[in-house]
Design an enzyme around this catalytic site. Structure first.
Site, PDB file in Angstrom:
ATOM      1  N   GLY A   1       0.793  -1.232   0.000  1.00 41.67           N
ATOM      2  CA  GLY A   1       0.000   0.000   0.000  1.00 41.67           C
ATOM      3  C   GLY A   1       0.821   1.275   0.000  1.00 41.67           C
ATOM      4  O   GLY A   1       1.921   1.331   0.549  1.00 41.67           O
TER       5      GLY A   1
ATOM      6  N   GLN B   1       3.828  -8.725  -5.457  1.00 48.46           N
ATOM      7  CA  GLN B   1       2.466  -9.079  -5.832  1.00 48.46           C
ATOM      8  C   GLN B   1       2.351  -9.095  -7.352  1.00 48.46           C
ATOM      9  O   GLN B   1       3.119  -8.413  -8.034  1.00 48.46           O
ATOM     10  CB  GLN B   1       1.530  -7.966  -5.340  1.00 48.46           C
ATOM     11  CG  GLN B   1       0.636  -8.355  -4.206  1.00 48.46           C
ATOM     12  CD  GLN B   1      -0.150  -7.152  -3.735  1.00 48.46           C
ATOM     13  OE1 GLN B   1       0.425  -6.166  -3.304  1.00 48.46           O
ATOM     14  NE2 GLN B   1      -1.450  -7.233  -3.796  1.00 48.46           N
TER      15      GLN B   1
ATOM     16  N   LYS C   1      -4.690   3.747   9.964  1.00 45.42           N
ATOM     17  CA  LYS C   1      -5.223   4.035   8.627  1.00 45.42           C
ATOM     18  C   LYS C   1      -5.351   5.547   8.392  1.00 45.42           C
ATOM     19  O   LYS C   1      -5.399   5.994   7.261  1.00 45.42           O
ATOM     20  CB  LYS C   1      -6.613   3.401   8.452  1.00 45.42           C
ATOM     21  CG  LYS C   1      -6.665   1.887   8.665  1.00 45.42           C
ATOM     22  CD  LYS C   1      -5.987   1.142   7.551  1.00 45.42           C
ATOM     23  CE  LYS C   1      -6.096  -0.364   7.723  1.00 45.42           C
ATOM     24  NZ  LYS C   1      -5.185  -1.091   6.809  1.00 45.42           N
TER      25      LYS C   1
ATOM     26  N   HIS D   1      -4.606  -8.626  -1.253  1.00 39.95           N
ATOM     27  CA  HIS D   1      -3.632  -9.474  -0.564  1.00 39.95           C
ATOM     28  C   HIS D   1      -3.900 -10.968  -0.712  1.00 39.95           C
ATOM     29  O   HIS D   1      -3.065 -11.790  -0.352  1.00 39.95           O
ATOM     30  CB  HIS D   1      -3.450  -9.076   0.903  1.00 39.95           C
ATOM     31  CG  HIS D   1      -4.711  -8.727   1.636  1.00 39.95           C
ATOM     32  ND1 HIS D   1      -5.781  -9.575   1.739  1.00 39.95           N
ATOM     33  CD2 HIS D   1      -5.058  -7.602   2.323  1.00 39.95           C
ATOM     34  CE1 HIS D   1      -6.733  -9.003   2.464  1.00 39.95           C
ATOM     35  NE2 HIS D   1      -6.322  -7.797   2.821  1.00 39.95           N
TER      36      HIS D   1
END
Length: 509
Positions: free
Chosen positions: A117, A191, A397, A224
């Site tokens: 992220g 990823q 967050k 994820h």
């Protein structure tokens, strides 16, 4: 409009050929997608082509399943509460104590952090893991400190693995040089990179594999849940198994409560071989702030993760109910490496597809097909939930979360944050900072020092507000500067159960 498809008359379609017609349309879409992907692959050669080809195989599988999906992935009537023994209280696991040699268990463990992220939601450029959260330490610094402390204390070799995305890989690798002399081996893998799909045509929006210019918007990291395939494809999974590693502990890098727990690890490695648990999901009690979090259910004889996106609209309120679904997934997961390898090789990893709609800068509507790591719980043998203390779920967050972890509510030791014993309640205060605090840089300029929050229950701040040094907040404090006004809370102020409004009138709450 007349329909004449492969010899089917209009009447034939209406008579029962609709399913056949839909199947033909699906095949046509899939064929068109494969053609477009091949065109994209033909724009590169060598290693890049090889890596992209592996990514595209995973994407084709996801796209195929997306086209097959009919209606919600769960039938509400079939949902059952998990059996009593399938979600164990943490106290029961911890009550077994620890063996004399903790090192044996630790040497079987790998810590994996989800590091894909960016920090854009907090106004930062680059990987979120590089934002300073406490005493100039970043999320990544704290993670390295935690694992180094374990390795030094128990004389072990627990490695750290970072799952990066194409957004974070380059910046993260540059920063890793600073940990060269720390007692932690750090590995990374990437990823997958999947193409965003035009919402109307269901074809890729990218015209090349380039990550610069307009084409960059055409790509995304697919959630994820991609960890299983990309970890396996990277070769790192086999490498770690060859080194005698048996389990990974996976968590979000921005969850500062997700430290290695020796009791959960011992529970995993000390089970009888006949009933080896391959997957543990840490869950914790829901509060009103967590009503959207995924929960564990029993479904068709298996423990399964139910996310809000899978819930039929008519049942959303029921899903959010704290009384029916009492726990939610923290995304702290303990998973068997051998089981991941087996499921990948058998192509038996089955996760619900999350369709994530986005609008690109030019206004084009696209969809992203994603999966969630916890959704694979149903694929593993003897999966288990452990209801852990809330302290193991401390995500950052927003700047409101950042204020909590920077405050005197916590002390920092060996990279781990611990709630101050002077705090009388085990829960953290509810903090809501307004839009003037959204970006980290602006947030930092508004506090000369972080207020004393040990006795705070609730804080709401809205508008142009600044805090002087050594401010103390207690009970419920609400500070609202009206548009055009500014409120400066003087140094040394103590606000207890107060409402502070536009012209700095301080009222009892």
């Amino acid at each position: 409009m007349a329909l004449y498809v492969a010899g089917l008359s209009k009447e034939g379609v209406l008579r029962g050929g609709m399913a056949q017609f839909q199947e033909m349309m699906r095949q046509q879409l899939e064929s068109s997608m494969h053609t477009e992907l091949k065109k994209l692959l033909d724009t590169v050669t060598g290693v890049e082509r090889e890596v992209s080809n592996k990514d595209f195989e995973g994407f084709k599988n996801l796209f195929h399943r997306f086209l097959q999906v009919k209606g919600p992935s769960v039938e509400w009537i079939k949902i059952q509460r998990p059996p009593e023994d399938s979600i164990q209280p943490y106290d029961k696991i911890a009550g077994r104590g620890l063996p004399d040699s903790v090192a044996d268990s630790l040497n079987k463990l790998v810590v994996v952090k989800l590091n894909g992220g960016l920090g854009t939601s907090m106004g930062c450029k680059g990987p979120k893991s590089l934002i300073s959260v406490r005493n100039e330490n970043t999320f990544l610094d704290l993670t390295v400190q935690q694992i180094e402390h374990l390795n030094k204390t128990y004389n072990t070799d627990v490695p750290l693995v970072l799952m990066n995305s194409f957004n974070t890989d380059e910046d993260t690798k540059k920063i890793l040089q600073k940990y060269t002399h720390h007692r932690v081996k750090i590995h990374t893998f990437n990823q997958s990179r999947y193409p965003r799909i035009n919402k109307e045509s269901l074809l890729p929006v990218a015209t090349s594999l380039s990550m610069t210019g307009q084409s960059a918007e055409g790509w995304y990291p697919p959630g994820h849940g991609d960890i299983y395939a990309s970890f396996y494809n990277s070769g790192l999974l086999d490498q770690l198994i060859a080194q005698g590693k048996e389990y990974i502990f996976v968590s979000n890098i921005d969850n500062l409560g997700a430290t290695v727990d020796l009791h959960i690890l011992h529970h995993l490695v000390s089970q009888p071989n006949g009933k080896r648990c391959e997957f543990i999901m840490e869950v914790t009690d829901k509060t009103r702030a967590d009503v959207k979090g995924g929960t564990l259910i029993q479904y068709e004889g298996k423990l399964r993760l139910l996310e809000i996106a899978q819930v039929p609209k008519a049942h959303v309120d029921e899903f959010k109910s704290v009384s029916k679904f009492k726990i939610f997934n923290t995304n702290n997961l303990w998973i068997s490496l051998a089981a991941i390898k087996r499921l990948q090789e058998q192509k038996a990893m089955d996760m619900e597809i999350i369709v994530n709609p986005k609008t690109l800068d030019g206004g084009q509507n696209v969809i992203q097909l994603e999966t969630a790591v916890g959704a694979a719980i149903k694929c593993f043998d003897n999966a288990l939930g452990i209801n852990v203390p809330r302290s193991r779920f401390l995500p950052v967050k927003t700047t409101s979360d950042l204020l909590l972890v920077m405050s005197n509510l916590y002390s920092l030791k060996a990279g781990s944050l611990n709630m101050s014993p002077q705090r009388e309640f085990p829960t953290t205060p509810h903090v809501k900072l307004g839009s003037s605090f959204t970006k980290v840089q602006e947030y930092l300029t508004r506090f000369e020092s972080i207020p004393d929050m040990l006795e705070l229950d609730h804080l709401t701040v809205s508008g142009d507000v600044t805090f002087g040094k050594n401010v103390s907040l207690k009970g419920t404090v609400i500070i609202i500067a009206n548009h055009g006004d500014r409120i400066d809370i003087p140094a040394g102020s103590m606000l207890e159960n107060k409402i502070v409004s536009g012209n700095l009138r301080i009222l009892d709450h």
